[in-house]
Design a protein around this motif. Structure first.
Motif, PDB file in Angstrom:
ATOM      1  N   LEU A 194       0.808  -1.407  -0.124  1.00 52.19           N
ATOM      2  CA  LEU A 194       0.016   0.153   0.011  1.00 52.19           C
ATOM      3  C   LEU A 194       0.654   1.256  -0.038  1.00 52.19           C
ATOM      4  O   LEU A 194       0.633   2.259  -0.603  1.00 52.19           O
ATOM      5  N   LEU A 195       1.808   1.212   0.728  1.00 51.68           N
ATOM      6  CA  LEU A 195       2.910   2.443   0.750  1.00 51.68           C
ATOM      7  C   LEU A 195       3.603   2.803  -0.554  1.00 51.68           C
ATOM      8  O   LEU A 195       3.951   3.835  -0.844  1.00 51.68           O
ATOM      9  N   ARG A 196       3.661   1.547  -1.536  1.00 50.67           N
ATOM     10  CA  ARG A 196       4.118   1.851  -2.692  1.00 50.67           C
ATOM     11  C   ARG A 196       3.019   1.985  -3.805  1.00 50.67           C
ATOM     12  O   ARG A 196       3.458   1.854  -4.998  1.00 50.67           O
ATOM     13  N   THR A 197       2.050   2.114  -3.425  1.00 47.90           N
ATOM     14  CA  THR A 197       0.770   2.322  -4.435  1.00 47.90           C
ATOM     15  C   THR A 197       0.424   3.830  -4.584  1.00 47.90           C
ATOM     16  O   THR A 197      -0.034   4.431  -3.486  1.00 47.90           O
ATOM     17  N   PRO A 198       0.786   4.691  -5.501  1.00 49.58           N
ATOM     18  CA  PRO A 198       0.334   6.059  -5.425  1.00 49.58           C
ATOM     19  C   PRO A 198      -1.060   6.316  -5.417  1.00 49.58           C
ATOM     20  O   PRO A 198      -1.417   7.409  -4.573  1.00 49.58           O
ATOM     21  N   GLY A 199      -2.062   5.439  -6.168  1.00 57.11           N
ATOM     22  CA  GLY A 199      -3.347   5.620  -5.837  1.00 57.11           C
ATOM     23  C   GLY A 199      -3.961   5.654  -4.425  1.00 57.11           C
ATOM     24  O   GLY A 199      -4.811   6.446  -3.992  1.00 57.11           O
ATOM     25  N   ALA A 200      -3.437   4.726  -3.543  1.00 57.74           N
ATOM     26  CA  ALA A 200      -3.734   4.635  -2.225  1.00 57.74           C
ATOM     27  C   ALA A 200      -3.330   5.821  -1.273  1.00 57.74           C
ATOM     28  O   ALA A 200      -4.066   6.281  -0.613  1.00 57.74           O
ATOM     29  N   ILE A 201      -2.213   6.515  -1.646  1.00 57.44           N
ATOM     30  CA  ILE A 201      -1.456   7.783  -0.909  1.00 57.44           C
ATOM     31  C   ILE A 201      -2.413   8.772  -1.202  1.00 57.44           C
ATOM     32  O   ILE A 201      -2.652   9.766  -0.677  1.00 57.44           O
ATOM     33  N   VAL A 202      -2.725   9.169  -2.706  1.00 58.99           N
ATOM     34  CA  VAL A 202      -3.633  10.016  -3.113  1.00 58.99           C
ATOM     35  C   VAL A 202      -5.059  10.097  -2.434  1.00 58.99           C
ATOM     36  O   VAL A 202      -5.366  11.206  -2.024  1.00 58.99           O
ATOM     37  N   TRP A 203      -5.628   8.957  -2.671  1.00 62.42           N
ATOM     38  CA  TRP A 203      -7.068   9.116  -2.191  1.00 62.42           C
ATOM     39  C   TRP A 203      -7.229   9.003  -0.536  1.00 62.42           C
ATOM     40  O   TRP A 203      -8.057   9.572  -0.062  1.00 62.42           O
ATOM     41  N   ALA A 204      -6.304   8.371   0.035  1.00 65.67           N
ATOM     42  CA  ALA A 204      -6.432   8.310   1.593  1.00 65.67           C
ATOM     43  C   ALA A 204      -6.051   9.121   2.295  1.00 65.67           C
ATOM     44  O   ALA A 204      -6.010   9.703   3.292  1.00 65.67           O
ATOM     45  N   LEU A 205      -4.825  10.114   1.549  1.00 62.92           N
ATOM     46  CA  LEU A 205      -4.171  11.063   2.375  1.00 62.92           C
ATOM     47  C   LEU A 205      -3.698  12.356   1.788  1.00 62.92           C
ATOM     48  O   LEU A 205      -4.454  13.298   2.425  1.00 62.92           O
ATOM     49  N   ALA A 206      -3.771  12.512   0.413  1.00 62.45           N
ATOM     50  CA  ALA A 206      -3.460  13.810  -0.080  1.00 62.45           C
ATOM     51  C   ALA A 206      -4.885  14.302  -0.398  1.00 62.45           C
ATOM     52  O   ALA A 206      -5.055  15.619  -0.109  1.00 62.45           O
ATOM     53  N   PHE A 207      -5.723  13.601  -0.865  1.00 62.16           N
ATOM     54  CA  PHE A 207      -7.121  14.340  -1.176  1.00 62.16           C
ATOM     55  C   PHE A 207      -7.697  14.724   0.090  1.00 62.16           C
ATOM     56  O   PHE A 207      -8.224  16.036  -0.160  1.00 62.16           O
ATOM     57  N   PRO A 208      -7.912  14.288   1.210  1.00 64.55           N
ATOM     58  CA  PRO A 208      -8.433  15.050   2.655  1.00 64.55           C
ATOM     59  C   PRO A 208      -7.650  16.462   2.985  1.00 64.55           C
ATOM     60  O   PRO A 208      -8.358  17.124   3.170  1.00 64.55           O
ATOM     61  N   ILE A 209      -6.368  16.301   2.593  1.00 60.13           N
ATOM     62  CA  ILE A 209      -5.681  17.557   3.057  1.00 60.13           C
ATOM     63  C   ILE A 209      -5.884  18.563   2.087  1.00 60.13           C
ATOM     64  O   ILE A 209      -6.041  19.710   2.417  1.00 60.13           O
ATOM     65  N   LEU A 233     -13.986   7.137   4.311  1.00 62.72           N
ATOM     66  CA  LEU A 233     -14.672   6.384   3.319  1.00 62.72           C
ATOM     67  C   LEU A 233     -13.354   6.159   2.042  1.00 62.72           C
ATOM     68  O   LEU A 233     -13.515   5.023   1.423  1.00 62.72           O
ATOM     69  N   PHE A 234     -12.773   7.043   1.832  1.00 61.42           N
ATOM     70  CA  PHE A 234     -11.668   6.856   0.940  1.00 61.42           C
ATOM     71  C   PHE A 234     -10.758   5.953   1.661  1.00 61.42           C
ATOM     72  O   PHE A 234      -9.880   5.377   0.655  1.00 61.42           O
ATOM     73  N   ALA A 235     -10.395   5.948   2.744  1.00 62.80           N
ATOM     74  CA  ALA A 235      -9.516   5.184   3.349  1.00 62.80           C
ATOM     75  C   ALA A 235      -9.986   3.700   3.139  1.00 62.80           C
ATOM     76  O   ALA A 235      -9.085   2.742   3.302  1.00 62.80           O
ATOM     77  N   SER A 236     -11.224   3.329   2.726  1.00 62.15           N
ATOM     78  CA  SER A 236     -11.660   1.855   2.464  1.00 62.15           C
ATOM     79  C   SER A 236     -11.019   1.494   1.277  1.00 62.15           C
ATOM     80  O   SER A 236     -10.875   0.362   0.910  1.00 62.15           O
ATOM     81  N   GLN A 237     -10.499   2.381   0.363  1.00 65.51           N
ATOM     82  CA  GLN A 237      -9.927   1.919  -0.777  1.00 65.51           C
ATOM     83  C   GLN A 237      -8.503   1.230  -0.445  1.00 65.51           C
ATOM     84  O   GLN A 237      -7.977   0.038  -1.331  1.00 65.51           O
ATOM     85  N   LEU A 238      -7.948   1.468   0.589  1.00 66.66           N
ATOM     86  CA  LEU A 238      -6.730   0.840   1.206  1.00 66.66           C
ATOM     87  C   LEU A 238      -7.022  -0.652   1.334  1.00 66.66           C
ATOM     88  O   LEU A 238      -6.292  -1.551   0.784  1.00 66.66           O
TER      89      LEU A 238
END
Length: 398
Positions: free
Chosen positions: A12-27, A205-210
């Protein structure tokens, strides 16, 4: 299970989509809200009311001018006075929206107030929000002075000796009254904080992508490594639990970072219950992990891409009923919650929003505990459905 947990975290830490949706998007959304709502948030200070006065001879000789001068002096001035030569100039300032009212004193020393017409700039845009309060302040000043002057004249006519005691006259004219400040809510009401609470619901809910990506990655058809895992000695349920644990841990970490950004950078109030907010984040992440594991366990033809589309659409739709997209959707969410109270408990985005909302408004922790228990219960239910789906699936070939 331990190896699955470690592999999930690394993947998951190596997956850009997971970082974008679960971390970058809320910020990113919190930053956007910060600029959008900056004009709606205040520090509680009252701005001086702009007012024009016709500074002629009658004004200079009246005691009302002394009252206005005292209110216009000091750091906490109530009015900001702008002197003009005649009523025509004052009227022009009023129509242009430069002032919210004008004062003029007649030959008898009686003040007259003229307020801005409905068509003036004082009623438009951002100024229109505070104009009603400013108008009430000016009307109160004029009416209080006229009433006090009439009282003094009546006392002078009926009992002139009563005016010999200045302290008694001051008490009679005083507008002070004993009061006690009582708050019905734990925090000072701020209409903007609810949008950030709704944003936390969307972020959960976006964290559910992980967890969806984690479960999709351990499906036997995902890769050769996943195929070898499926015939190993570790049961599928334990593999699912390991993936769920790893995704939950990262969800908690990402949501905590987003929460810290909202709290300390955007400076949103959580009523001094930041520790309990972190507990709520853990419960919200557990519910999100369960939801993602359920979607990831579905036999979808598109695999992780199809699951991501389902979760993204579901998140955006459910966030409408949490009131995230502005005042109309907030009113809609409130109306639905009043008409169908159970809807607030079955909508994960609304549930997380109300979780933070209960900490902000209620002294009692009972509403928070009930919603936290609901989040955990939903996580258990989602996992209970995901486990048999994942375990019982059959494949034609690996």
């Amino acid at each position: 299970m331990r190896s699955t947990f470690k592999a999930t975290v690394k993947m998951l830490l190596r997956t850009p989509g997971a970082i974008v949706w679960a971390l970058a998007f809320p910020i990113l959304m919190a930053t956007l809200f910060m600029f959008m709502f900056s004009s709606m948030r205040t520090d509680g200070a009252v701005d001086a009311v702009p007012v024009a006065v016709v500074a002629d001879g009658a004004w200079e000789e009246s005691t009302f001018s002394q009252v206005i001068e005292s209110l216009a002096s000091g750091d906490d001035a109530l009015v900001a006075v702008r002197e003009v030569d005649d009523a025509a100039e004052a009227r022009s300032l009023l129509e242009e929206g430069e002032v919210d009212g004008t004062f003029e004193v007649d030959e008898a020393g009686v003040p007259h107030l003229t307020v801005a017409p409905e068509s003036s700039d004082a009623h438009q845009g951002e100024r229109g929000r505070s104009y009603g309060i400013n108008r009430s302040i000016l009307e109160t000043l004029a009416s209080s002075y006229v009433q006090s002057a009439a009282l003094i004249e009546e006392v002078a006519a009926s009992d002139p000796a009563a005016l010999a005691d200045p302290a008694a006259v001051a008490r009679a004219l005083s507008l002070e009254a004993g009061s006690e400040r009582v708050s019905l809510t734990r925090g000072t009401p701020d209409e903007t904080v609810r949008y950030y609470y709704a944003l936390m619901g969307m972020a959960a809910l976006f964290a559910s992508q992980l967890s969806m990506l984690a479960v999709a990655n351990i499906r036997p058809t995902a890769s050769a490594v996943a195929a070898r895992r499926s015939i190993a000695g570790v049961s599928r349920v334990r593999q699912l639990a390991g993936a769920l644990a790893g995704s939950w841990l990262l969800s908690v970490a990402f949501l905590t970072i987003a929460f810290c950004y909202v709290r300390f950078v955007v400076n949103i109030d959580f009523a001094g219950r930041e520790v309990l907010c972190l507990v709520g984040i853990a419960g919200s992440a557990f519910m999100a992990a369960g939801l993602g594991s359920l979607v990831g366990s579905l036999p979808l033809h598109g695999g992780a891409s199809a699951g991501s589309g389902i979760l993204t659409g579901l998140t955006c739709v459910l966030s409408i009923f949490a009131g995230l997209y502005g005042e109309p959707t907030m009113k809609l969410a409130d109306a639905i919650a009043r008409a169908v109270p159970v809807s607030a408990w079955v909508n994960p985005a609304k549930l997380v929003c109300d979780l933070f909302h209960s900490l902000y408004f209620y002294e009692s922790l009972a509403p928070f505990a009930a919603r936290l228990a609901a989040c955990i219960a939903w996580g258990v239910v989602f996992f209970a459905f995901a486990a048999p789906l994942f375990r019982r699936q059959r494949y034609a070939h690996l």
